[in-house]
Design a protein around this motif. Structure first.
Motif, PDB file in Angstrom:
ATOM      1  N   ASP A 199       1.147   1.511 -14.725  1.00 25.71           N
ATOM      2  CA  ASP A 199       1.460   0.448 -14.914  1.00 25.71           C
ATOM      3  C   ASP A 199       2.776  -0.062 -14.588  1.00 25.71           C
ATOM      4  O   ASP A 199       2.780  -1.255 -14.123  1.00 25.71           O
ATOM      5  CB  ASP A 199       0.586  -0.332 -16.700  1.00 25.71           C
ATOM      6  CG  ASP A 199      -0.875   0.096 -16.294  1.00 25.71           C
ATOM      7  OD1 ASP A 199      -1.775   0.248 -14.926  1.00 25.71           O
ATOM      8  OD2 ASP A 199      -1.507  -0.670 -17.595  1.00 25.71           O
ATOM      9  N   SER A 200       3.436   0.378 -15.809  1.00 22.70           N
ATOM     10  CA  SER A 200       5.102   0.091 -15.315  1.00 22.70           C
ATOM     11  C   SER A 200       5.243   0.274 -13.954  1.00 22.70           C
ATOM     12  O   SER A 200       6.557  -0.474 -13.678  1.00 22.70           O
ATOM     13  CB  SER A 200       5.825   0.609 -15.763  1.00 22.70           C
ATOM     14  OG  SER A 200       6.597   1.473 -16.182  1.00 22.70           O
ATOM     15  N   LEU A 201       4.970   1.312 -13.433  1.00 22.06           N
ATOM     16  CA  LEU A 201       5.621   1.077 -12.425  1.00 22.06           C
ATOM     17  C   LEU A 201       4.923   0.618 -11.347  1.00 22.06           C
ATOM     18  O   LEU A 201       5.256   0.418  -9.895  1.00 22.06           O
ATOM     19  CB  LEU A 201       5.092   2.974 -11.490  1.00 22.06           C
ATOM     20  CG  LEU A 201       6.053   4.223 -12.562  1.00 22.06           C
ATOM     21  CD1 LEU A 201       5.959   5.375 -12.514  1.00 22.06           C
ATOM     22  CD2 LEU A 201       7.601   4.686 -12.119  1.00 22.06           C
ATOM     23  N   TYR A 202       3.225   0.933 -10.960  1.00 19.97           N
ATOM     24  CA  TYR A 202       3.017  -0.611 -10.335  1.00 19.97           C
ATOM     25  C   TYR A 202       3.146  -2.419 -10.450  1.00 19.97           C
ATOM     26  O   TYR A 202       3.280  -2.595  -9.262  1.00 19.97           O
ATOM     27  CB  TYR A 202       1.366  -1.041 -10.959  1.00 19.97           C
ATOM     28  CG  TYR A 202       0.377   0.599 -10.358  1.00 19.97           C
ATOM     29  CD1 TYR A 202       0.681   1.066  -9.769  1.00 19.97           C
ATOM     30  CD2 TYR A 202      -0.988   0.739 -11.028  1.00 19.97           C
ATOM     31  CE1 TYR A 202      -0.665   2.137  -9.063  1.00 19.97           C
ATOM     32  CE2 TYR A 202      -1.794   1.388 -10.077  1.00 19.97           C
ATOM     33  CZ  TYR A 202      -1.802   2.184  -9.086  1.00 19.97           C
ATOM     34  OH  TYR A 202      -2.263   3.106  -9.312  1.00 19.97           O
TER      35      TYR A 202
ATOM     36  N   VAL B 116       0.878  -1.452  -0.645  1.00 21.84           N
ATOM     37  CA  VAL B 116      -0.421   0.025  -0.254  1.00 21.84           C
ATOM     38  C   VAL B 116       1.243   1.153  -0.276  1.00 21.84           C
ATOM     39  O   VAL B 116       1.145   2.498  -0.906  1.00 21.84           O
ATOM     40  CB  VAL B 116      -0.929   0.101   1.657  1.00 21.84           C
ATOM     41  CG1 VAL B 116      -1.427   1.253   1.291  1.00 21.84           C
ATOM     42  CG2 VAL B 116      -2.116  -1.195   1.181  1.00 21.84           C
ATOM     43  N   THR B 117       2.002   0.955   0.758  1.00 22.68           N
ATOM     44  CA  THR B 117       3.016   2.246   0.739  1.00 22.68           C
ATOM     45  C   THR B 117       3.226   2.442  -0.540  1.00 22.68           C
ATOM     46  O   THR B 117       3.643   4.041  -1.266  1.00 22.68           O
ATOM     47  CB  THR B 117       3.841   1.591   1.935  1.00 22.68           C
ATOM     48  OG1 THR B 117       3.198   1.802   3.310  1.00 22.68           O
ATOM     49  CG2 THR B 117       5.300   3.307   2.191  1.00 22.68           C
ATOM     50  N   ARG B 118       3.906   1.510  -1.519  1.00 21.14           N
ATOM     51  CA  ARG B 118       4.676   1.647  -2.281  1.00 21.14           C
ATOM     52  C   ARG B 118       3.810   2.180  -3.412  1.00 21.14           C
ATOM     53  O   ARG B 118       4.362   3.028  -4.483  1.00 21.14           O
ATOM     54  CB  ARG B 118       5.335  -0.040  -3.416  1.00 21.14           C
ATOM     55  CG  ARG B 118       5.606   0.110  -2.130  1.00 21.14           C
ATOM     56  CD  ARG B 118       6.695  -1.478  -2.478  1.00 21.14           C
ATOM     57  NE  ARG B 118       7.546  -2.123  -1.751  1.00 21.14           N
ATOM     58  CZ  ARG B 118       7.981  -3.606  -1.843  1.00 21.14           C
ATOM     59  NH1 ARG B 118       7.438  -3.857  -2.721  1.00 21.14           N
ATOM     60  NH2 ARG B 118       9.054  -3.401  -1.086  1.00 21.14           N
ATOM     61  N   VAL B 119       2.471   1.434  -3.217  1.00 22.39           N
ATOM     62  CA  VAL B 119       1.371   1.821  -4.324  1.00 22.39           C
ATOM     63  C   VAL B 119       0.885   3.586  -3.891  1.00 22.39           C
ATOM     64  O   VAL B 119       1.112   4.189  -5.304  1.00 22.39           O
ATOM     65  CB  VAL B 119       0.216   1.581  -4.638  1.00 22.39           C
ATOM     66  CG1 VAL B 119      -1.362   1.831  -5.134  1.00 22.39           C
ATOM     67  CG2 VAL B 119       0.950  -0.098  -5.384  1.00 22.39           C
ATOM     68  N   SER B 120       1.001   4.149  -3.226  1.00 25.43           N
ATOM     69  CA  SER B 120       0.726   5.321  -2.579  1.00 25.43           C
ATOM     70  C   SER B 120       1.931   6.337  -3.023  1.00 25.43           C
ATOM     71  O   SER B 120       1.691   7.260  -3.583  1.00 25.43           O
ATOM     72  CB  SER B 120       0.641   5.279  -1.427  1.00 25.43           C
ATOM     73  OG  SER B 120      -0.626   5.043  -0.818  1.00 25.43           O
ATOM     74  N   MET B 121       3.020   5.876  -2.797  1.00 29.17           N
ATOM     75  CA  MET B 121       4.145   6.580  -3.422  1.00 29.17           C
ATOM     76  C   MET B 121       4.326   7.023  -4.945  1.00 29.17           C
ATOM     77  O   MET B 121       4.469   7.881  -5.404  1.00 29.17           O
ATOM     78  CB  MET B 121       5.620   5.931  -2.720  1.00 29.17           C
ATOM     79  CG  MET B 121       6.056   6.255  -1.373  1.00 29.17           C
ATOM     80  SD  MET B 121       7.065   5.207  -0.660  1.00 29.17           S
ATOM     81  CE  MET B 121       8.528   6.087  -1.817  1.00 29.17           C
TER      82      MET B 121
ATOM     83  N   LEU C 215       2.987  10.674  -9.343  1.00 30.15           N
ATOM     84  CA  LEU C 215       1.992  10.619 -10.803  1.00 30.15           C
ATOM     85  C   LEU C 215       1.551  11.627 -10.723  1.00 30.15           C
ATOM     86  O   LEU C 215       1.397  13.137 -11.204  1.00 30.15           O
ATOM     87  CB  LEU C 215       1.678   9.596 -11.077  1.00 30.15           C
ATOM     88  CG  LEU C 215       1.934   8.308 -11.135  1.00 30.15           C
ATOM     89  CD1 LEU C 215       1.080   7.005 -12.035  1.00 30.15           C
ATOM     90  CD2 LEU C 215       3.042   8.599 -12.736  1.00 30.15           C
ATOM     91  N   GLU C 216       0.854  12.524  -9.527  1.00 29.37           N
ATOM     92  CA  GLU C 216      -0.001  13.579  -8.928  1.00 29.37           C
ATOM     93  C   GLU C 216       0.768  14.892  -9.267  1.00 29.37           C
ATOM     94  O   GLU C 216       0.590  15.737  -9.606  1.00 29.37           O
ATOM     95  CB  GLU C 216      -1.008  13.298  -7.774  1.00 29.37           C
ATOM     96  CG  GLU C 216      -1.895  12.087  -7.720  1.00 29.37           C
ATOM     97  CD  GLU C 216      -2.740  12.595  -8.992  1.00 29.37           C
ATOM     98  OE1 GLU C 216      -2.711  14.211  -9.061  1.00 29.37           O
ATOM     99  OE2 GLU C 216      -3.189  11.715  -9.854  1.00 29.37           O
ATOM    100  N   ASP C 217       1.770  14.702  -8.124  1.00 29.86           N
ATOM    101  CA  ASP C 217       3.053  15.639  -8.238  1.00 29.86           C
ATOM    102  C   ASP C 217       3.710  15.996  -9.812  1.00 29.86           C
ATOM    103  O   ASP C 217       3.408  17.358 -10.402  1.00 29.86           O
ATOM    104  CB  ASP C 217       4.399  15.664  -7.967  1.00 29.86           C
ATOM    105  CG  ASP C 217       4.650  15.486  -6.609  1.00 29.86           C
ATOM    106  OD1 ASP C 217       3.308  15.916  -5.607  1.00 29.86           O
ATOM    107  OD2 ASP C 217       5.258  14.660  -5.372  1.00 29.86           O
ATOM    108  N   LYS C 218       3.445  14.890 -10.390  1.00 29.23           N
ATOM    109  CA  LYS C 218       4.193  14.876 -11.894  1.00 29.23           C
ATOM    110  C   LYS C 218       3.107  16.020 -13.370  1.00 29.23           C
ATOM    111  O   LYS C 218       3.239  16.689 -13.801  1.00 29.23           O
ATOM    112  CB  LYS C 218       4.904  13.851 -12.950  1.00 29.23           C
ATOM    113  CG  LYS C 218       6.299  13.494 -12.243  1.00 29.23           C
ATOM    114  CD  LYS C 218       6.362  12.013 -12.892  1.00 29.23           C
ATOM    115  CE  LYS C 218       7.641  11.520 -11.875  1.00 29.23           C
ATOM    116  NZ  LYS C 218       8.473  10.747 -12.738  1.00 29.23           N
TER     117      LYS C 218
END
Length: 78
Positions: A52-55, A12-17, A22-25
């Protein structure tokens, strides 16, 4: 996503990060190109296309596969 994929607290932490990054970008793109500019949609879509590649990097293979299946079903049902 947490419940449907059975994510651990670390996942969850990784996905949240990933989501926060992505929101910052996307926010930076809106500031750079303006909210009404045609090019902002292009740049936001390019950013979204990396999700998807980040997930995939943040999740174990079987959970990423489950994510892709659920995503495909959600998209095809709309």
């Amino acid at each position: 996503m947490k419940d449907s994929l059975g994510l651990t607290s670390l996942e969850v932490t990784r996905v949240s990060m990933v989501n926060a990054d992505l929101e910052d970008k996307k926010s930076a793109a809106r500031q750079q190109y303006g909210p009404q500019a045609d090019s902002v949609q292009y740049h936001i879509q390019r950013i979204e296309n990396t999700r998807d590649s980040l997930y995939q990097q943040a999740l174990p293979v079987y959970k990423f596969t489950l994510y892709k299946q659920k995503k495909t079903n959600l998209i095809s049902n709309n």
